[in-house]
Scaffold this motif. Structure first.
Motif, mmCIF file in Angstrom:
data_model
loop_
_atom_site.group_PDB
_atom_site.id
_atom_site.type_symbol
_atom_site.label_atom_id
_atom_site.label_comp_id
_atom_site.label_asym_id
_atom_site.label_seq_id
_atom_site.Cartn_x
_atom_site.Cartn_y
_atom_site.Cartn_z
ATOM 1 N N SER A 258 0.854 -1.186 0.000
ATOM 2 C CA SER A 258 0.000 0.000 0.000
ATOM 3 C C SER A 258 0.884 1.229 0.000
ATOM 4 O O SER A 258 2.072 1.166 0.335
ATOM 5 C CB SER A 258 -0.924 0.010 1.224
ATOM 6 N N ILE A 259 0.307 2.367 -0.384
ATOM 7 C CA ILE A 259 1.052 3.617 -0.423
ATOM 8 C C ILE A 259 0.184 4.733 0.140
ATOM 9 O O ILE A 259 -1.021 4.785 -0.116
ATOM 10 C CB ILE A 259 1.503 3.958 -1.872
ATOM 11 N N ARG A 260 0.786 5.591 0.936
ATOM 12 C CA ARG A 260 0.078 6.760 1.447
ATOM 13 C C ARG A 260 0.974 7.988 1.277
ATOM 14 O O ARG A 260 2.199 7.879 1.131
ATOM 15 C CB ARG A 260 -0.315 6.584 2.912
ATOM 16 N N ILE A 261 0.335 9.159 1.311
ATOM 17 C CA ILE A 261 1.048 10.407 1.051
ATOM 18 C C ILE A 261 0.806 11.395 2.182
ATOM 19 O O ILE A 261 -0.325 11.569 2.635
ATOM 20 C CB ILE A 261 0.570 11.045 -0.271
ATOM 21 N N ASP A 262 1.876 12.002 2.643
ATOM 22 C CA ASP A 262 1.795 13.141 3.555
ATOM 23 C C ASP A 262 2.439 14.322 2.846
ATOM 24 O O ASP A 262 3.569 14.219 2.364
ATOM 25 C CB ASP A 262 2.543 12.861 4.868
ATOM 26 N N SER A 263 1.708 15.430 2.780
ATOM 27 C CA SER A 263 2.249 16.576 2.054
ATOM 28 C C SER A 263 1.775 17.879 2.679
ATOM 29 O O SER A 263 0.668 17.960 3.210
ATOM 30 C CB SER A 263 1.827 16.527 0.584
ATOM 31 N N GLU A 264 2.632 18.878 2.607
ATOM 32 C CA GLU A 264 2.311 20.211 3.101
ATOM 33 C C GLU A 264 2.880 21.231 2.130
ATOM 34 O O GLU A 264 4.036 21.117 1.697
ATOM 35 C CB GLU A 264 2.907 20.423 4.497
ATOM 36 N N VAL A 265 2.061 22.210 1.767
ATOM 37 C CA VAL A 265 2.464 23.207 0.783
ATOM 38 C C VAL A 265 3.749 23.911 1.228
ATOM 39 O O VAL A 265 3.865 24.365 2.372
ATOM 40 C CB VAL A 265 1.339 24.237 0.573
ATOM 41 N N ASP A 266 4.707 23.967 0.318
ATOM 42 C CA ASP A 266 6.006 24.615 0.513
ATOM 43 C C ASP A 266 6.884 23.956 1.571
ATOM 44 O O ASP A 266 7.971 24.448 1.869
ATOM 45 C CB ASP A 266 5.835 26.101 0.857
ATOM 46 N N ARG A 267 6.438 22.846 2.131
ATOM 47 C CA ARG A 267 7.265 22.125 3.106
ATOM 48 C C ARG A 267 7.786 20.808 2.538
ATOM 49 O O ARG A 267 8.841 20.329 2.940
ATOM 50 C CB ARG A 267 6.471 21.852 4.389
ATOM 51 N N GLY A 268 7.027 20.220 1.605
ATOM 52 C CA GLY A 268 7.499 18.988 0.992
ATOM 53 C C GLY A 268 6.460 17.875 1.012
ATOM 54 O O GLY A 268 5.329 18.053 1.472
ATOM 55 N N THR A 269 6.868 16.723 0.503
ATOM 56 C CA THR A 269 5.988 15.571 0.357
ATOM 57 C C THR A 269 6.714 14.307 0.782
ATOM 58 O O THR A 269 7.904 14.145 0.514
ATOM 59 C CB THR A 269 5.519 15.423 -1.108
ATOM 60 N N LYS A 270 5.969 13.424 1.436
ATOM 61 C CA LYS A 270 6.527 12.122 1.798
ATOM 62 C C LYS A 270 5.599 11.019 1.282
ATOM 63 O O LYS A 270 4.401 11.015 1.569
ATOM 64 C CB LYS A 270 6.675 11.983 3.314
ATOM 65 N N MET A 271 6.161 10.114 0.494
ATOM 66 C CA MET A 271 5.449 8.927 0.018
ATOM 67 C C MET A 271 5.910 7.740 0.857
ATOM 68 O O MET A 271 7.114 7.467 0.933
ATOM 69 C CB MET A 271 5.766 8.659 -1.450
ATOM 70 N N VAL A 272 4.969 7.043 1.484
ATOM 71 C CA VAL A 272 5.305 5.903 2.332
ATOM 72 C C VAL A 272 4.718 4.641 1.719
ATOM 73 O O VAL A 272 3.495 4.511 1.584
ATOM 74 C CB VAL A 272 4.770 6.086 3.766
ATOM 75 N N ILE A 273 5.592 3.709 1.345
ATOM 76 C CA ILE A 273 5.168 2.433 0.757
ATOM 77 C C ILE A 273 5.310 1.342 1.811
ATOM 78 O O ILE A 273 6.395 1.155 2.372
ATOM 79 C CB ILE A 273 6.022 2.079 -0.476
ATOM 80 N N GLN A 274 4.221 0.639 2.086
ATOM 81 C CA GLN A 274 4.263 -0.500 3.014
ATOM 82 C C GLN A 274 4.240 -1.789 2.205
ATOM 83 O O GLN A 274 3.414 -1.962 1.313
ATOM 84 C CB GLN A 274 3.064 -0.460 3.961
ATOM 85 N N LEU A 275 5.168 -2.695 2.504
ATOM 86 C CA LEU A 275 5.317 -3.935 1.744
ATOM 87 C C LEU A 275 5.391 -5.131 2.677
ATOM 88 O O LEU A 275 5.917 -5.022 3.787
ATOM 89 C CB LEU A 275 6.595 -3.888 0.902
ATOM 90 N N PRO A 276 4.904 -6.283 2.226
ATOM 91 C CA PRO A 276 5.146 -7.505 2.996
ATOM 92 C C PRO A 276 6.605 -7.912 2.849
ATOM 93 O O PRO A 276 7.253 -7.555 1.862
ATOM 94 C CB PRO A 276 4.207 -8.529 2.339
ATOM 95 N N LEU A 277 7.126 -8.618 3.822
ATOM 96 C CA LEU A 277 8.518 -9.065 3.723
ATOM 97 C C LEU A 277 8.673 -10.157 2.681
ATOM 98 O O LEU A 277 9.735 -10.337 2.099
ATOM 99 C CB LEU A 277 9.006 -9.567 5.090
ATOM 100 N N THR A 278 7.597 -10.926 2.454
ATOM 101 C CA THR A 278 7.655 -12.003 1.468
ATOM 102 C C THR A 278 6.265 -12.245 0.912
ATOM 103 O O THR A 278 5.256 -11.946 1.564
ATOM 104 C CB THR A 278 8.202 -13.306 2.077
ATOM 105 N N LEU A 279 6.210 -12.769 -0.302
ATOM 106 C CA LEU A 279 4.934 -13.130 -0.917
ATOM 107 C C LEU A 279 4.667 -14.625 -0.831
ATOM 108 O O LEU A 279 3.595 -15.094 -1.184
ATOM 109 C CB LEU A 279 4.937 -12.718 -2.397
#
Length: 599
Positions: free
Chosen positions: A442-463
């Protein structure tokens, strides 16, 4: 066109050499980029040794094209190491081009070796001789252009590279096989490279290792998967002996044996999984080159910081996450970081910072892409989505800031005109999200105008092996993957409210959507005749959703088998698995279920 022919026996030796060169080849670009920002002479040494190792083996095999290319790189690296030339942008660009050609040639060679029929002669052709001539000419120009540095002994002698098309150095007047790839002066004895440091001893007897093909590991993983199904059957048989046949002593004996099998299978599973784990640095090492290229093409100043390169994830996941990370890094560099003048007006440093990090947390792997750029304006995103007809104005007004930012994942959200107005973040982001979800991430986004953006990807350790919660809905059993479950709660029917054809409830101050799993799978209507409703709270990243089921069972491990044909397209279903009692059950996809519920 350069043509090389090898006997079948030589093909085996060539395969061994290619395996030995793999790590050196993959690290070349990363080390060259480090050379641009660091004056550490050990970096040039490290690069020289890696290139020299490839040259030495290539010389032994008679691959004079690769020998010539390696020697050309060595000439520059020696000059950098001895402070006779500066590692400026022009020199680094040239080393990167040379490293690209070397890597491309070795990959082509490896492909030919893998496709080779042992009963025939191995023939490899290279059509890059013209590129090699251009590289040699550029090397000569760089060395002649650079001013010689003064030393305590006076003006240093010039360093010359052989003229384009002429034999270089490890090769003038004698064949590569005769020299055995040993060092000789790059030119007429006027400039002598520092002797290569002695190599560390190979692995000690207690640290020996062997190479195992991916196919063998996959086969072993499949066998472990079958063992997991068999171990689950022991508990089912033990319960049956106790309840149906009234044989408690026999049940205890079966449980004891089952526990032993369970322990052994867990150890085997962990051992095999550890063999499949590789470091994410294989993906990370591509990113500095991407950021550098964008920096040069746009005139922006930026630096990339990488953290957690040694974080390990299943090889299959690492391979599939590469393209999404490349896309997110490009967006951060190309559209997130502002031009130097704009950053200066905002009171920021002229140099933008992009951070790529990886880490483990709560049995998951996380990859973050963070920048200190312009950020995303939720208000503008909502307006653009309304203008495109993707959402109604009423929906936009009721959206939280987090929901508004996630609009960029909608297909067709971006337009060419929007790239400038809204940071260009939406270009292809629906594809990025889709590719991440395909590997249960899954992926989520945290962002604030003129401060920047963070993309956080959550992954399983194995499939390979997962844990899930079996749930009962009417007469059917389904498994919900634990990775998507936030919690399980009991909700009273009167606490569920209806609005505009949708259902919701308050959970510790949050409003969450509610839907009956039986309704989603067309098994029956919603039921409210229980005092409390068993509800599984699932999360798709930024928001939570409640799925009402009839009964919750004990968490267990499962091995997912994909569905084929028409069954593969069923929304809300990821695959199937086999329970200990032999029952085939479906594994749900909570992300798709939430989308179904919203429709």
């Amino acid at each position: 066109m350069m043509r090389y022919a090898f006997h079948s026996g030589d093909a085996g030796l060539l395969r061994t050499l290619l395996d030995e060169w793999k790590t050196s080849r993959e690290d070349l670009e990363k080390l060259v980029l480090k050379l641009e920002v660091s004056d550490d002479p050990e970096l040039a040494d490290d690069l020289y040794n890696r290139v020299h190792g490839i040259k030495r083996g290539s010389s032994f095999m008679g691959l004079d094209f690769i020998v010539r290319l390696c020697h050309d790189m060595e000439t520059l690296l020696v000059a950098v190491r001895e402070k006779n030339v500066e590692a400026d942008a022009e020199l680094i660009d040239h080393l990167l081009i040379s490293a690209d050609l070397l890597s491309h040639s070795l990959i082509r060679l490896a492909r030919k070796v893998e496709e080779h029929d042992p009963a025939t002669e191995l023939v490899v052709e290279f059509d890059d001789e013209r590129s090699m001539d251009e590289i040699a000419g550029k090397t000569n120009a760089i060395l002649n252009k650079q001013k010689q540095r003064e030393s305590s002994a006076g003006e240093a002698p010039s360093v010359e590279s052989p003229a384009s098309g002429e034999p270089t150095g490890a090769l003038s007047g004698e064949s590569a096989l005769e020299t055995g790839g040993m060092d000789s002066a790059p030119d007429s004895g006027r400039f002598h490279p520092r002797p290569e440091p002695p190599q560390k001893a190979a692995l000690t007897p207690g640290m020996q290792s062997i190479r195992v093909s991916q196919d063998k590991l996959d086969k072993m993983m499949n066998m472990i998967s079958e063992l997991l199904i068999a171990k689950n059957a022991f508990m089912h048989i033990a319960a049956k002996l106790n309840v149906e046949y009234d044989l408690p002593e026999m049940s205890k004996e079966v449980k004891r044996v089952g526990a032993s099998i369970n322990r052994i299978s867990d150890e085997l599973q962990n051992a095999i999984l550890s063999m499949r784990m590789i470091e994410v640095k294989t993906v990370f090492q591509k990113m500095p080159r991407i950021v550098r290229d964008i920096s040069q093409s746009t005139g922006k100043k930026m630096e990339l910081r990488m953290e957690g390169e040694h974080t390990e994830i299943d090889k299959t996941i690492v391979e599939q996450i590469s393209d999404p990370i490349v896309h997110l890094i490009r967006n951060a560099a190309d559209h997130g970081i502002e031009p130097p003048e704009e950053r200066k007006r905002k009171g920021k440093s002229e140099t933008g910072k992009i951070t790529l990090r990886a880490y483990h947390k709560n049995k998951h792997a996380y990859i973050e892409i963070e920048d200190d750029g312009k950020g995303m304006d939720a208000r503008l995103l909502k307006q653009k989505a309304v203008d495109k007809g993707l959402i109604s104005r009423e929906d936009a007004e009721n959206m939280t800031e987090s929901q508004a930012i996630n609009l960029i994942f909608l297909p067709g959200f971006s337009t060419a005109g929007q790239i400038t107005e809204v940071s260009g973040r939406g270009v292809g982001m629906d594809i990025v999200k889709s590719n991440i979800e395909k590997i249960n991430g899954s992926i989520r986004i945290d962002s604030e105008v003129d401060r920047g953006t963070k993309m956080v990807i959550q992954l399983p350790l194995t499939l390979a092996v997962s844990r899930g919660l079996p749930v009962r809905v009417l007469n059917e059993t389904y498994i919900i993957p634990i990775d998507y479950i936030s919690e399980t709660v009991k909700i009273k029917p009167e606490e569920i409210h209806a609005f505009n054809g949708k259902y919701f409830a308050h959970l510790r101050g949050d409003v969450i959507g509610i839907e009956w799993l039986s309704k989603l799978f067309l098994l029956g209507e919603r039921t409210t005749d229980h005092e409390e409703l068993n509800t599984v709270i699932v999360s798709n990243g930024p928001e939570k959703f409640g799925l009402v089921v009839d009964k919750l069972k004990n968490e267990q491990e499962f091995v997912m088998k994909t569905l084929d044909g028409h069954l593969a397209g069923i929304p809300g279903i990821s695959g199937s698995t086999l329970l200990g009692d032999g029952q085939v059950v479906l594994i749900v996809n909570p992300i798709e279920l939430v989308q179904l519920a919203k429709k």
